[in-house]
Every structure is written in C-alpha cells, then in structure tokens.
Design a protein around this motif. Structure first.
Motif, short mmCIF file in Angstrom:
data_model
loop_
_atom_site.label_atom_id
_atom_site.label_comp_id
_atom_site.label_asym_id
_atom_site.label_seq_id
_atom_site.Cartn_x
_atom_site.Cartn_y
_atom_site.Cartn_z
N LEU A 82 0.84 -1.18 0.00
CA LEU A 82 0.00 0.00 0.00
C LEU A 82 0.89 1.24 0.00
O LEU A 82 1.46 1.62 1.02
N PHE A 83 1.01 1.87 -1.17
CA PHE A 83 1.75 3.13 -1.29
C PHE A 83 0.72 4.24 -1.10
O PHE A 83 0.05 4.65 -2.04
N SER A 84 0.59 4.73 0.13
CA SER A 84 -0.54 5.61 0.38
C SER A 84 -0.35 6.39 1.67
O SER A 84 0.21 5.88 2.63
N PRO A 85 -0.84 7.64 1.71
CA PRO A 85 -0.88 8.36 2.99
C PRO A 85 -1.99 7.85 3.89
O PRO A 85 -2.05 8.21 5.06
N LYS A 86 -2.87 7.00 3.35
CA LYS A 86 -3.93 6.41 4.17
C LYS A 86 -4.13 4.96 3.74
O LYS A 86 -4.72 4.68 2.71
N ALA A 87 -3.61 4.05 4.53
CA ALA A 87 -3.67 2.64 4.17
C ALA A 87 -5.08 2.12 4.30
O ALA A 87 -5.73 2.27 5.34
N ASP A 88 -5.56 1.47 3.24
CA ASP A 88 -6.94 0.97 3.21
C ASP A 88 -6.97 -0.48 3.70
O ASP A 88 -7.10 -1.41 2.92
N PHE A 89 -6.85 -0.67 5.01
CA PHE A 89 -6.87 -2.01 5.57
C PHE A 89 -8.23 -2.67 5.43
O PHE A 89 -8.32 -3.90 5.30
N ALA A 90 -9.29 -1.89 5.47
CA ALA A 90 -10.62 -2.48 5.27
C ALA A 90 -10.72 -3.07 3.87
O ALA A 90 -11.33 -4.12 3.67
N GLY A 91 -10.09 -2.41 2.90
CA GLY A 91 -10.07 -2.96 1.56
C GLY A 91 -9.29 -4.25 1.48
O GLY A 91 -9.65 -5.17 0.74
N VAL A 92 -8.20 -4.35 2.26
CA VAL A 92 -7.42 -5.60 2.29
C VAL A 92 -8.27 -6.72 2.87
O VAL A 92 -8.25 -7.86 2.39
N LEU A 93 -9.05 -6.42 3.91
CA LEU A 93 -9.95 -7.42 4.48
C LEU A 93 -11.00 -7.85 3.47
O LEU A 93 -11.41 -9.01 3.44
N ASN A 94 -11.41 -6.91 2.64
CA ASN A 94 -12.38 -7.27 1.60
C ASN A 94 -11.74 -8.21 0.57
O ASN A 94 -12.39 -9.12 0.06
N LEU A 95 -10.45 -7.99 0.26
CA LEU A 95 -9.73 -8.92 -0.60
C LEU A 95 -9.64 -10.29 0.05
O LEU A 95 -9.76 -11.32 -0.61
N LEU A 96 -9.45 -10.29 1.37
CA LEU A 96 -9.38 -11.55 2.10
C LEU A 96 -10.73 -12.29 2.01
O LEU A 96 -10.77 -13.51 1.88
N LYS A 97 -11.79 -11.53 2.06
CA LYS A 97 -13.12 -12.12 1.92
C LYS A 97 -13.32 -12.74 0.55
O LYS A 97 -14.03 -13.74 0.40
N ALA A 98 -12.68 -12.14 -0.47
CA ALA A 98 -12.83 -12.62 -1.84
C ALA A 98 -11.86 -13.74 -2.19
O ALA A 98 -11.89 -14.24 -3.31
#
Length: 493
Positions: A350-366
């Motif tokens: 995640l190259f970001s000033p705000k890491a989208d961990f919720a999005g990573v969990l959504n990837l985990l769900k998928a």
C-alpha cells in the motif's frame, strides 16, 4: 591483492645471509590457490614480472577462463555497491578513468588464448563515444562462441538517451552463426535490421534503459521461438507489446516502468509469471487463456482497479497475486469483488498516505482459499500521520462476521503500531480459524519488480534501527494482541 602478489616475489635471507626464494619452494597446488584470489587487474600488472613457472600457474588458468567479467571490482580491484552505479555519480567516473578500464580489458583480451568463452560481461560507464572499442569486445565474445553476453552501461549525469551505445546487430550478422542464449543490456539502443536472425537461440533477454521500437520488439518475439524469459525495465520507444503464439516458450514476462507502453496483449501457452508494474497511465492490458499462475500488478490505473481485479478473479490457475496499490487519500480498494477461487498467496503493498486495511480485508473475503498474506504499508516520505486512522476502526470491525478457514501465515511489514493497524491485526486473528503464525515487522522488504527488492525504511520512514520500536511500540502491540484468543504464534520483531 597486488601487494600480496608483490610480497610473494621477495627473497628471504637465510642464516648465513644468502638469498633464499622460499616462495618458489611451495607446491603448485598452494601457489595456484593463492593466485586464484587475484583480480584481472593484478594479472595484467603481473604479466611482466613473473617467472616462467609462475606464468604457467598464474596466467594460464586465468587467461583461458571461460567466464570473463569486467567491472569495477575486477578491473580496479575495489569493491563498490550496485547503488553507486547511478546516473548522477560523476565523482565515481572521475576517480575511475575510462581509459584505465579499457586498457585493462584490452590487455586481458590480447593475452587470452582460450578457444572458448562461455560468458562475457562488461559493467561500466560507457556510451556512444566508446562504440569502436565496445564493438571489438563484442566481436571477441561472439567469435569465441559466448552464450552469455552482459552489457550494462551506466551513465553519468551528462549522458542523454541520444548518446546511448547502439548494439551492433550488423556485427553479429557478419560473424558466424550466433551462439547467444542469454542477452542482458542496460543503457543501449537495440534496432534489429531486416532479416536479422542471430537471436534465434536466445532463451533469456533482459533490457533495462534500452531504446527499442515496435518493429524491433515484434521481430524479436517472432524470431526468438526459444525465448523463455523477457524483461523490459525502464525501456523507451515501444508503445505496444504483442506476445502471442502457441510455439513460444515464454514463461516469464516482466514489463516494468515502461511509460511509453500503451498496449500489452498476451496469449501464451506456457506463461507462468507475469509482472506489469508502474506502466503508462493509459496502458491497455489484455490477457487471454491459459492464464499465468503468478501475477504482479501495479494499480497506477486506480480508476480501473475494480475492472482489473475482476479480470484477475476470473483467471483459473492464478495462485499468487502481488498488488502494488498506489491509492490517493480519497481512493479505496473495491468493496465488491468476485471470488478468487484458486488464489493461495496474496501480497499487498500500500503506497498511500492512508492505508486501506478495510479494503485488504475485503480482498481476504474474496479469497476463501488463501493460505499466505503479506501486507506492507509504504508511506510517503515526509507525510504527516496522526490518530485520524482511528475513525476507520469501525469499518474494520464490520468484518467481524468473516471467517477464513485456510489462511495459515500472515506477515505485516512496515508496521507502525497505529490504532488502525493494530485493529487490522486483531481482526485477522479473530477471523481466521487455521492461522499458524503472524509476523509483525516494523521494517521488511518489498518487491519492486524486475528482480529488484527494496528495504522498508522503518517507522514513519525515519528510523534506521529498532530503538523507538523496542522502547514503545512493541509493548503496545503485545498488550493489545494478547487480549485476542488465538492458537496462532505471534512473532513481533
């Protein structure tokens, strides 16, 4: 090393004052072992001062060697980091005269009396100004039947692309049929003339900072039917890459930092690994079955990320996915994704000033059959971080109903112990039934593509040691995670 060599020439005084050459009393096997430590520079310097016996022991095994490598350590006898080969380092160029490098290489090639050379490698600061001498070196390598040709020409800050060395395809066409199997070029121009067929035996082609046009690239792919690995890294000129054909053996394709590339169309039977990283903003990527088992992808096209992930999810046989997500502060990973049914390993940078961990969990769900997860948060240097992450903790907690039954290993890199990150780690622990190990590292390494790895700078991008982590953050993470009931082994580095 030359001091050692010169020291061996000294005569020692016996008890009665007579000179006694003790070193010459050593057996050949010991002398050969000592001489094997010599650099090419030492050999060249020693050619005029060795005895006939030493010439046989020193020069013969070196000047008949099958693998010739000319770089700064071998030619100048000094070690240097690869990072020092940079475009701006005029100081290194001034300290290491090009003429001295050329003189050493020419001397070795003049003395070399072997009938065969397997590999020929040159790594130094060269450009078009040295065309004549570089052409002669390549002529030597091809005439000796070299199967590996490695030409990496770094440039000082004054060098421009128009001064790049033009690889002499015409020279290969004049010589006997080429035996080249591995060609590696950096800082060159590659233009294939009509009817050029001297790359037909290539199995590996690596091009970095190479200027190559669409016609030459297409001709390479149509003629190199034995090619198994192709890397294009920081290459310019070509706007499209069409890799098709059931007869192609290509199984490893890397297209990295090629900003002129507008279209990549892939249809290969044997492709196993694909890297498309940091490309053009307008690149059109098309992949037809059969699909690779491993993909590395950079979401510089973040506005099309959902469509690209949806395409990847449809790839049967895709087992490893590496995502570099360059998200802006207002962007998020897609919240609605199809199922990746074959994915076993997921790496997310995640190259970001705000890491989208919720999005990573959504990837985990998928990815219900995922077994390994690696997450790295590579924050922008100098960015300001505070407890604003906390406002997103509730979004992570929405995944409390998710149960993952196959995930066994999780690694969290560049971990800064923010509430958001800790909540993410807690969510992983709570929602995985078979997790065996979770490793939390304030540092780590991330893969940047084309075989290059980069060390994570550390907490807030400022520290080069674990001091702050040891004093404060480790205890905080330990305290928070010990409250979670889990059978997993938690390792906090």
């Amino acid at each position: 090393m030359m001091k050692l060599f010169s020291g061996l020439l000294f005569c020692f005084q016996g008890e009665e004052g007579e000179s006694k050459d003790l070193i010459n009393e050593l057996p050949d096997c010991i002398l050969s072992s000592i001489f094997s430590l010599l650099t090419l520079k030492d050999v060249v310097d020693a050619t005029s001062m060795v005895s006939p016996r030493w010439r046989r022991l020193v020069l013969h095994p070196i000047l008949t060697r099958l693998n010739l490598e000319f770089d700064i350590p071998n030619v100048f006898g000094i070690s240097i980091d690869d990072d020092a080969y940079c475009d701006d380092d005029d100081l290194i160029v001034d300290k290491l005269p090009k003429q001295d490098f050329i003189r050493c290489v020419n001397k070795v090639l003049q003395l070399h009396h072997g009938n065969k050379v397997d590999s020929f490698k040159v790594k130094f600061y060269f450009n078009r100004e040295s065309t004549a001498i570089l052409d002669e070196w390549i002529r030597f390598a091809i005439t000796k039947g070299a199967e590996v040709l490695y030409l990496h020409f770094s440039h000082c800050s004054k060098a421009e692309k128009e001064n790049y060395y033009d690889f002499p395809c015409w020279l290969l066409a004049e010589l006997r049929p080429s035996t080249l199997k591995n060609l590696s070029l950096t800082g060159c121009v590659l233009r294939l003339p009509p009817s050029f067929d001297r790359f037909s035996h290539l199995t590996t082609l690596y091009m970095c900072e190479v200027i190559v046009d669409n016609i030459s690239l297409a001709r390479l792919l149509s003629d190199c039917l034995l090619l198994e690995s192709l890397t294009l890294d920081y290459c310019w000129g070509a706007s499209e890459l069409m890799v098709k054909g059931p007869s192609l053996r290509l199984n490893d394709l890397k297209v990295v930092h090629c900003y002129d590339m507008q279209r990549v169309d892939i249809s290969l039977v044997k492709l196993a690994s694909l890297e498309i990283l940091s490309g053009s903003l307008h690149m059109n990527l098309s992949i037809k079955p059969p699909y690779p088992a491993k993909i590395s992808f950079d979401s510089i096209l973040h506005f099309n990320l959902c469509a690209q992930l949806t395409q990847f999810a449809s790839f049967s046989g895709l087992e490893t996915l590496h995502l570099q997500l360059e998200m802006l502060s207002h962007d998020e990973l897609p919240r609605s994704l199809p199922t990746f049914r074959d994915l076993k390993k997921l790496e997310v940078d995640l190259f970001s000033p705000k890491a989208d961990f919720a999005g990573v969990l959504n990837l985990l769900k998928a990815t219900p059959f995922l077994e390994q997860l690696v997450v790295s948060v590579l924050h922008v240097w100098g960015a300001c971080f505070d407890d604003s992450f906390c406002e997103d903790e509730q979004e992570i907690r929405k995944f409390s109903g998710l149960k993952h039954n196959h995930l066994r290993k999780v690694k969290l890199q560049a971990f800064r112990s923010t509430p958001y990150e800790i909540e993410f780690a807690i969510s992983i622990l709570k929602n995985t039934t078979k997790l065996e190990i979770m490793e939390i590292d304030p540092f780590g390494e991330v893969y940047l593509g084309a075989g290059v790895w980069c060390k994570v700078m550390g907490i807030y991008g400022q520290y080069t040691s674990n001091s702050s982590w040891e004093e404060n953050d480790r205890a905080l993470v330990q305290e928070k995670l010990k409250e979670v009931k889990t059978d997993a082994r938690i390792i906090i580095l």
